[in-house]
Design a protein around this motif. Structure first.
Motif, short mmCIF file in Angstrom:
data_model
loop_
_atom_site.label_atom_id
_atom_site.label_comp_id
_atom_site.label_asym_id
_atom_site.label_seq_id
_atom_site.Cartn_x
_atom_site.Cartn_y
_atom_site.Cartn_z
N LYS A 1 -0.14 -2.14 11.18
CA LYS A 1 -1.18 -3.07 10.75
C LYS A 1 -0.74 -3.95 9.59
O LYS A 1 -1.25 -5.06 9.42
CB LYS A 1 -2.44 -2.29 10.34
CG LYS A 1 -3.18 -1.65 11.50
CD LYS A 1 -4.46 -0.98 11.02
CE LYS A 1 -5.23 -0.37 12.19
NZ LYS A 1 -6.48 0.28 11.73
N ALA A 2 0.21 -3.46 8.81
CA ALA A 2 0.68 -4.23 7.66
C ALA A 2 1.33 -5.55 8.09
O ALA A 2 1.32 -6.53 7.33
CB ALA A 2 1.65 -3.40 6.83
N LEU A 3 1.91 -5.56 9.30
CA LEU A 3 2.54 -6.79 9.79
C LEU A 3 1.51 -7.87 10.12
O LEU A 3 1.87 -9.04 10.32
CB LEU A 3 3.40 -6.49 11.02
CG LEU A 3 4.65 -5.64 10.77
CD1 LEU A 3 5.28 -5.23 12.08
CD2 LEU A 3 5.65 -6.43 9.93
N TRP A 4 0.26 -7.47 10.21
CA TRP A 4 -0.80 -8.43 10.53
C TRP A 4 -1.71 -8.70 9.34
O TRP A 4 -2.80 -9.26 9.50
CB TRP A 4 -1.63 -7.91 11.72
CG TRP A 4 -0.80 -7.76 12.95
CD1 TRP A 4 -0.17 -6.63 13.37
CD2 TRP A 4 -0.47 -8.78 13.89
NE1 TRP A 4 0.54 -6.86 14.52
CE2 TRP A 4 0.36 -8.18 14.87
CE3 TRP A 4 -0.79 -10.13 14.01
CZ2 TRP A 4 0.88 -8.90 15.95
CZ3 TRP A 4 -0.28 -10.84 15.09
CH2 TRP A 4 0.54 -10.23 16.04
N LYS A 5 -1.22 -8.31 8.15
CA LYS A 5 -2.01 -8.57 6.94
C LYS A 5 -2.21 -10.07 6.74
O LYS A 5 -1.27 -10.85 6.91
CB LYS A 5 -1.30 -8.00 5.71
CG LYS A 5 -1.51 -6.52 5.49
CD LYS A 5 -0.88 -6.09 4.17
CE LYS A 5 -1.12 -4.62 3.90
NZ LYS A 5 -0.55 -4.21 2.60
N GLY A 6 -3.38 -10.45 6.35
CA GLY A 6 -3.65 -11.85 6.06
C GLY A 6 -3.82 -12.72 7.29
O GLY A 6 -3.91 -13.94 7.18
N THR B 1 0.80 -1.23 0.00
CA THR B 1 0.00 0.00 0.00
C THR B 1 0.83 1.27 0.00
O THR B 1 0.31 2.35 -0.21
CB THR B 1 -0.91 0.03 1.24
OG1 THR B 1 -0.09 -0.07 2.42
CG2 THR B 1 -1.88 -1.13 1.22
N GLY B 2 2.13 1.17 0.23
CA GLY B 2 2.90 2.41 0.37
C GLY B 2 3.87 2.70 -0.74
O GLY B 2 4.17 3.84 -1.02
N SER B 3 4.38 1.67 -1.40
CA SER B 3 5.50 1.91 -2.32
C SER B 3 5.15 1.64 -3.76
O SER B 3 5.93 1.93 -4.64
CB SER B 3 6.68 1.02 -1.92
OG SER B 3 6.28 -0.34 -2.01
N TYR B 4 3.96 1.08 -4.01
CA TYR B 4 3.63 0.71 -5.38
C TYR B 4 2.52 1.61 -5.89
O TYR B 4 1.48 1.77 -5.25
CB TYR B 4 3.18 -0.75 -5.43
CG TYR B 4 2.93 -1.25 -6.84
CD1 TYR B 4 3.98 -1.31 -7.76
CD2 TYR B 4 1.66 -1.65 -7.24
CE1 TYR B 4 3.77 -1.77 -9.04
CE2 TYR B 4 1.44 -2.10 -8.53
CZ TYR B 4 2.51 -2.18 -9.43
OH TYR B 4 2.29 -2.63 -10.71
N LYS C 1 11.09 -1.38 7.23
CA LYS C 1 10.52 -0.72 6.06
C LYS C 1 9.01 -0.91 5.98
O LYS C 1 8.28 0.00 5.60
CB LYS C 1 11.19 -1.24 4.79
CG LYS C 1 12.63 -0.74 4.63
CD LYS C 1 13.27 -1.28 3.36
CE LYS C 1 14.68 -0.74 3.19
NZ LYS C 1 15.36 -1.29 1.99
N ILE C 2 8.54 -2.12 6.30
CA ILE C 2 7.09 -2.35 6.27
C ILE C 2 6.40 -1.46 7.29
O ILE C 2 5.36 -0.85 7.01
CB ILE C 2 6.78 -3.84 6.57
CG1 ILE C 2 7.27 -4.72 5.42
CG2 ILE C 2 5.28 -4.06 6.78
CD1 ILE C 2 7.20 -6.21 5.73
N TYR C 3 6.98 -1.35 8.48
CA TYR C 3 6.37 -0.53 9.53
C TYR C 3 6.38 0.95 9.14
O TYR C 3 5.38 1.66 9.35
CB TYR C 3 7.14 -0.73 10.84
CG TYR C 3 6.56 0.04 12.00
CD1 TYR C 3 5.43 -0.42 12.68
CD2 TYR C 3 7.15 1.25 12.41
CE1 TYR C 3 4.90 0.30 13.73
CE2 TYR C 3 6.63 1.97 13.46
CZ TYR C 3 5.49 1.50 14.13
OH TYR C 3 4.97 2.22 15.16
#
Length: 673
Positions: A586-591, A371-374, A578-580
C-alpha cells in the motif's frame, strides 16, 4: 449578424454570393499559373482552351467521356471575345469578377451572354437553357407570357445584367408553375405527392435541406398536392428569414422558448406577410423533422433553412498566415511553429501549476511520510489532516512553499512536453491528419521522456523545499539556491530513472485519453467549448496519475534527503524492494488520491489554457490545428474554397461558383457525351 455566446451566425456564411471576402491575386503569380495551363501558342502569345480551363485547371468534368459542348459553354464565360480561346487578360478579368459579392449572378450572366454583347437576348437564353438537364427532364415552355414580359411580345428586347439577375430569380418560380401544370394535364389543380417531390428536387433543390428532402412526400401526408399548397410550401422555404423574425417576435427574442401554433399565428398577423396555410405547413414540417409536437423553437427553423452556420471559437487577437499552403512549410517555418507552441505551452503550464500547487504540496508530504523505519508518531493522518496542519503551523503561504522554482521550471517542462507531443503527432499522422492509437501513445511517450531534462532538477528542488517545513531548522532557512549548491549539477538528476519511469507512461496514457475525450465531449459540429476542454483534461489525468503513482512514490523517496533513522535508498529497484518490505504494498500507492486531484485539474487547466491561447493568438503555419478549435462546416460549405495551390485569389471559389450555377439556378449541363 447575430452574436451568441461562443457562436456567431453568419448569414449565408461564405455562400456562393459571399465571395466579396476574397482578395485579388497578384498579377505575376496569376500569370505564372496561366502559363502553366495554357496549351495554345498563337504568334508568341499563350492561350487557354476551354478544356485547359475547365478540366485541367478547375478539375471539373474529369470523366473520360465528358461532354465537349458543356466544356465549351463554361469556357465561354471567360471568352468574352468569343474566339474560342482564353487570353491572359480574360483569365485575369474573370479572377477579378469572382472576388465581387454578386459573382454568382455575374458568372451566370456571362454564361448566357454567348455573343459577348454585354446583354442577353431571347435566342441566347433559349440556346443555353435548352442544353441543361433540367430542361430535358422538365421542359420549359420558352414562348410564354413570362418571357414576353422580359424580352417583349416579339422577343426582340435585350436585357442587361441587373434585369437578367431578376429574370433568373423569377425564372425558378415560373418553371415550377409550368412543371405543376405539366404534372396536372387535366387542370384539376392537384398533382401527386411523388410529382411534387420530383418538381421540388429538380427545380427547388437549392431551397431544400437534407431534412426537408427526406420529408417531401410525408409533408403532403401521402395525398395529392393542391396548387395553393404547392405555392405556400415554396413560399415558406423562400422566406425563412421572415419566418425566423416572426418566431423571435413571438418569443420575445428568446431562441429556446417553445412557441405554439396559435402564438405564432398571432405574431404573424402583426406582419401580415405570411398566411395561415404557410404556418400550417411550417408546423407540420417541424413536427416531421424535429418531433416538435405542435411547438417550435429557433433550432427547428434552422433545420429548414439552407444556410450555413459556423461556430467561432472566440474573438482572435491575432490572425496571421505565415505560409500560403502546407506545401510551402520550410524547416524554418516548422521551427517557428515549435517556438510558437513552446511559448504558449510555457504560459499555460505556469497557469496550471499555480492553480493546483497546494494539492501538490500535500501530495508530496504524504508520500514522504514513512511508517516503518522512522521512530515517532505519524505527522499526518490523511491528506485533509496534512492540509489543515500546514495552514495552522505555516500559514497560507506554506501551501505555496517552493512555488517560485516550480514556476521557473514548470514553464519549460510543460512547454517541451506539449510541443513535443504536437510535433510527434504531426509526424505520425497521415496526410488527412488522422493518427493511430499507437501513434498517439508513442507521441505522448516521447513527450514525457523529453521533459525529464527539466522535470528532474525542478522536482528535486521543489520536493526538498516542500518537506522543509516538517522539521524545525536550527536557525537555517532552506532556499532553492541552497538546495542547488548542496546537490551540485549531477545531484539535480538524482532519481532520474524513476522520473523516466513515471513521466513516459504518464504522457503515453494522458494525451491519447485527452484527445479521445475531446472528441466525445465535442458538440454536434465538432466544436470544443472551454468547459469541455477542461473536463477532457481532467478525465485524462485520472488514469494517467493513478497508474503511475508507484513510480512517483519511488522518485520522491530517492530525491528527499533521508533524515536520521530513516531508510536510505540506492536506486529505483532498491527503493521499491525496501518500501514493499518495510511498509507493505500500500505504501507504493501513498498520495494517489492527492496525486489524481492535483494532476487532473492541473492538466485540465494547462490544456484548456494552451488551446485557448492558440485560439486567441492564432498563427497559421500551414500545419495541423487542435481539433475542436472551430466547428466543422457542413459539407456544402467545407468544399467552398479550393485546396489546389494554383487556385489563388478569386479562383479559390471558381469551381464552387460553377457548381453553384447548377445547384442554385438549376442550370445543370450534361456531363457525358
Amino acid at each position: 449578424m447575430y452574436i451568441r455566446i461562443n457562436e456567431i451566425r453568419v448569414d449565408t456564411f461564405f455562400s456562393l454570393q459571399g465571395t466579396g471576402y476574397l482578395r485579388r491575386a497578384k498579377t505575376d503569380q496569376l500569370k505564372d499559373i496561366f502559363n502553366k495551363y495554357a496549351s495554345v501558342d498563337k504568334e508568341g502569345e499563350l492561350f487557354m482552351t476551354p478544356n485547359d480551363f475547365v478540366r485541367k485547371y478547375l478539375g471539373l468534368f474529369l470523366e473520360p467521356n465528358y461532354n465537349p459542348a458543356s466544356i465549351n459553354l463554361l469556357g465561354g464565360i471567360l471568352d468574352t471575345s468569343k474566339d474560342g480561346l482564353i487570353s491572359f487578360k480574360e483569365f485575369s478579368a474573370f479572377e477579378g469578377l469572382l472576388c465581387v459579392p454578386d459573382a454568382l449572378y455575374k458568372t451566370a450572366f456571362q454564361l448566357f451572354d454567348t455573343k459577348g454583347g454585354g446583354v442577353v437576348c431571347f435566342e441566347e437564353f433559349c440556346e443555353v437553357m435548352s442544353q441543361t438537364t433540367l430542361h430535358k427532364k422538365i421542359p420549359f415552355k420558352f414562348e410564354c407570357e413570362f418571357t414576353q414580359q422580359y424580352f417583349g411580345r416579339n422577343y426582340k428586347r435585350h436585357i442587361n445584367y441587373t434585369e437578367f439577375s431578376q429574370f433568373l430569380h423569377d425564372f425558378h418560380e415560373e418553371h415550377a408553375v409550368q412543371a405543376f401544370r405539366a404534372a396536372d394535364p387535366e387542370g384539376s389543380g392537384f398533382i401527386s405527392a411523388m410529382n411534387f417531390a420530383d418538381i421540388m428536387m429538380s427545380i427547388k433543390s437549392h431551397l431544400l435541406t437534407s431534412s426537408v428532402q427526406d420529408n417531401l412526400v410525408a409533408a403532403s401526408q401521402g395525398q395529392q398536392v393542391s396548387y395553393p399548397f404547392f405555392v405556400a410550401f415554396n413560399s415558406v422555404l423562400t422566406n425563412m428569414e421572415l419566418v425566423k423574425r416572426i418566431y423571435l417576435n413571438s418569443s420575445g427574442g428568446s431562441r429556446t422558448l417553445e412557441v405554439t401554433k396559435e402564438e405564432y399565428l398571432h405574431s404573424a398577423q402583426m406582419m401580415s406577410q405570411i398566411t395561415p396555410l404557410e404556418i400550417e405547413i411550417l408546423f407540420h414540417l417541424t413536427d416531421l423533422i424535429s418531433q416538435a409536437s405542435g411547438k417550435i423553437i429557433y433550432s427547428d427553423l434552422e433545420m429548414l433553412t439552407p444556410e450555413q452556420y459556423m461556430k467561432v471559437i472566440t474573438r482572435k487577437l491575432t490572425d496571421m498566415k505565415v505560409v500560403e499552403s502546407p506545401e510551402h512549410r520550410s524547416f524554418f517555418v516548422q521551427f517557428l511553429e515549435s517556438a510558437y507552441r513552446f511559448s504558449l505551452g510555457a504560459i499555460a503550464g505556469a497557469i496550471g501549476a499555480t492553480a493546483v500547487y497546494p494539492i501538490d504540496l500535500v501530495k508530496t508530504r504524504m508520500q514522504n511520510q514513512r511508517t516503518g523505519s522512522y521512530i515517532g508518531e505519524l505527522m499526518y493522518r490523511n491528506s485533509f489532516d496534512c492540509f489543515k496542519k500546514v495552514v495552522r503551523h505555516e500559514g497560507l503561504t506554506g501551501l505555496y512553499r517552493g512555488l517560485v522554482p516550480q514556476l521557473i521550471g514548470v514553464a519549460p517542462e510543460k512547454a517541451i512536453k506539449l510541443t513535443m507531443n504536437d510535433l510527434m503527432r504531426d509526424k505520425l499522422s497521415d496526410k488527412k491528419g488522422n493518427i493511430q492509437l499507437w501513434g498517439e501513445c508513442m507521441a505522448g511517450a516521447i513527450a514525457g521522456a523529453s521533459q525529464v531534462v527539466f522535470t528532474n532538477p525542478l522536482e528535486i528542488v521543489k520536493i526538498r523545499l516542500q518537506v522543509a517545513g516538517e522539521v524545525i531548522n536550527q536557525g537555517t532557512k532552506v532556499s532553492a539556491v541552497g538546495v542547488i549548491k548542496e546537490l551540485g549539477f549531477l545531484g539535480l538528476y538524482k532519481g532520474a530513472r524513476a522520473c523516466f519511469l513515471r513521466d513516459i507512461p504518464f504522457s503515453a496514457i494522458y494525451f491519447p485519453v485527452y484527445a479521445h475525450s475531446k472528441i466525445l465531449l465535442a458538440d454536434e459540429n465538432g466544436y470544443n467549448s472551454p468547459l469541455s476542454l477542461l473536463v477532457a483534461g481532467a478525465i485524462g489525468g485520472v488514469p494517467a496519475a493513478s497508474l503511475t503513482t508507484p513510480a512517483d512514490v519511488i522518485k520522491t523517496r530517492l530525491q528527499v534527503a533521508a533524515r536520521a533513522g530513516q531508510t536510505s535508498y540506492n536506486g529505483v529497484f532498491d527503493a521499491a524492494v525496501k518500501i514493499y518490505r518495510e511498509e507493505g504494498g500500500k505504501a507504493l500507492w501513498k498520495g494517489a488520491p492527492a496525486r489524481v486531484f492535483r494532476s487532473s485539474p492541473q492538466f485540465g487547466v494547462t490544456l484548456v489554457s494552451y488551446e485557448i491561447l492558440q485560439r486567441l493568438f492564432y498563427v497559421d503555419f500551414g500545419g495541423a490545428r487542435p481539433k475542436g478549435s472551430e466547428a466543422q462546416l457542413p459539407a456544402s460549405a467545407a468544399e467552398m474554397r479550393s485546396t489546389n495551390p494554383d487556385h489563388i485569389g478569386g479562383y479559390k471559389v471558381a469551381a464552387p461558383i460553377f457548381k453553384g450555377i447548377e445547384s442554385k439556378f438549376g442550370l445543370m449541363l450534361p456531363r457525358f457525351a
